[in-house]
Design an enzyme around this catalytic site. Structure first.
Site, PDB file in Angstrom:
ATOM      1  N   GLY A   1      -2.534   2.104   3.962  1.00  0.00           N
ATOM      2  CA  GLY A   1      -3.824   2.311   4.597  1.00  0.00           C
ATOM      3  C   GLY A   1      -3.753   1.836   6.032  1.00  0.00           C
TER       4      GLY A   1
ATOM      5  N   HIS B   1     -11.512  -4.226   7.771  1.00  0.00           N
ATOM      6  CA  HIS B   1     -10.987  -4.143   9.138  1.00  0.00           C
ATOM      7  C   HIS B   1     -12.066  -3.666  10.114  1.00  0.00           C
ATOM      8  CE1 HIS B   1      -6.763  -5.164   9.245  1.00  0.00           C
ATOM      9  NE2 HIS B   1      -6.467  -4.382   8.221  1.00  0.00           N
TER      10      HIS B   1
ATOM     11  N   HIS C   1     -10.028  -3.268   1.707  1.00  0.00           N
ATOM     12  CA  HIS C   1      -9.236  -3.870   2.782  1.00  0.00           C
ATOM     13  C   HIS C   1      -9.495  -3.144   4.106  1.00  0.00           C
ATOM     14  CE1 HIS C   1      -5.317  -5.758   4.243  1.00  0.00           C
ATOM     15  NE2 HIS C   1      -5.536  -4.817   5.143  1.00  0.00           N
ATOM     16  N   GLU C   2      -9.496  -1.802   4.074  1.00  0.00           N
ATOM     17  CA  GLU C   2      -9.667  -1.038   5.321  1.00  0.00           C
ATOM     18  C   GLU C   2     -11.092  -1.149   5.866  1.00  0.00           C
ATOM     19  OE1 GLU C   2      -7.029  -0.426   6.658  1.00  0.00           O
ATOM     20  OE2 GLU C   2      -5.773  -0.414   4.871  1.00  0.00           O
TER      21      GLU C   2
ATOM     22  N   GLN D   1      -6.612  -1.244  14.068  1.00  0.00           N
ATOM     23  CA  GLN D   1      -5.206  -1.666  13.989  1.00  0.00           C
ATOM     24  C   GLN D   1      -4.307  -0.940  14.987  1.00  0.00           C
ATOM     25  OE1 GLN D   1      -5.049  -1.278   9.432  1.00  0.00           O
ATOM     26  NE2 GLN D   1      -3.628  -2.944   9.876  1.00  0.00           N
TER      27      GLN D   1
ATOM     28  N   CYS E   1      -0.770  -6.724   5.047  1.00  0.00           N
ATOM     29  CA  CYS E   1      -1.444  -6.025   6.145  1.00  0.00           C
ATOM     30  C   CYS E   1      -0.434  -5.724   7.237  1.00  0.00           C
ATOM     31  CB  CYS E   1      -2.565  -6.900   6.697  1.00  0.00           C
ATOM     32  SG  CYS E   1      -3.484  -6.115   8.030  1.00  0.00           S
ATOM     33  N   LEU E   2      -0.442  -4.488   7.739  1.00  0.00           N
ATOM     34  CA  LEU E   2       0.493  -4.120   8.800  1.00  0.00           C
ATOM     35  C   LEU E   2       0.255  -4.921  10.072  1.00  0.00           C
ATOM     36  CD1 LEU E   2       0.492  -0.243   8.306  1.00  0.00           C
ATOM     37  CD2 LEU E   2       2.229  -1.876   7.544  1.00  0.00           C
TER      38      LEU E   2
HETATM   39 ZN    ZN Z   1      -4.782  -4.525   7.074  1.00  0.00          ZN
END
Ligand code: ZN
Length: 162
Positions: free
Chosen positions: A46, A137, A133-134, A51, A91-92
């Site tokens: 995701g 963000h 999670h997204e 991000q 998380c990226l």
């Molecule tokens: Zn993340």
């Protein structure tokens, strides 16, 4: 299409509430394509627009199951939540950490497609986790804010980056 640079914690853009999208134009369509390409390139499941440094309410999710595939959603809002699951998350934007996060087990999320058409997704399990999670963000929340335990994975292989 282009692979964008993923911003890392503590970049302040990750802490800003993202702005609602009101223009469904070619720029938005390009953003969605770039986000999907960037997510796949990074082996993520995701990605949220903040991000890649763009403070807009846009997410892409693909947990790698054929049934759900790639989901692109603009202005997502979680309108139903039930049950509970506790599981590992990454998380990226936080490359070296994983953590156990408690999430709703089933959600319904309403949003819009790239052309502004409303649609909704019902998700359970890992897909529900990815959406939560997204959407976090977009509200400036990172999984490390919620995790019951956080562990350093820099020595091991990263998994489940979102
Ligand atoms: Zn993340």
């Amino acid at each position: 299409m282009a692979i964008r640079i993923i911003v890392k914690d503590p970049d302040p853009v990750l802490r800003e509430p993202a702005k609602e999208v009101t223009k469904f134009n070619s720029n938005l369509q390009k953003l969605l394509k770039d986000m999907a390409e960037t997510m796949y390139d990074a082996d993520g499941v995701g990605l949220a627009a903040p991000q890649i440094g763009i403070s807009k309410r846009v997410i892409v999710v693909d947990i790698g199951d054929e049934e759900s595939g790639l989901i692109e959603m603009v202005n997502p809002v979680i309108v139903e939540q039930e049950g509970e699951q506790l599981g590992p998350e990454g998380c990226l934007s936080i490359p070296n950490l994983n953590g156990d996060v408690r999430r709703a087990d089933r959600i319904v999320v309403n949003g819009q497609s790239a052309d502004g058409t409303p649609f909704s997704v019902e998700a359970t399990g890992f897909l529900a986790r990815a959406f939560q999670h997204e959407v976090d963000h977009l509200n400036g929340i990172l999984f490390t804010d919620l995790a019951e335990s956080v562990y350093d994975i820099s020595e091991r292989q990263r998994k489940g980056g979102e």
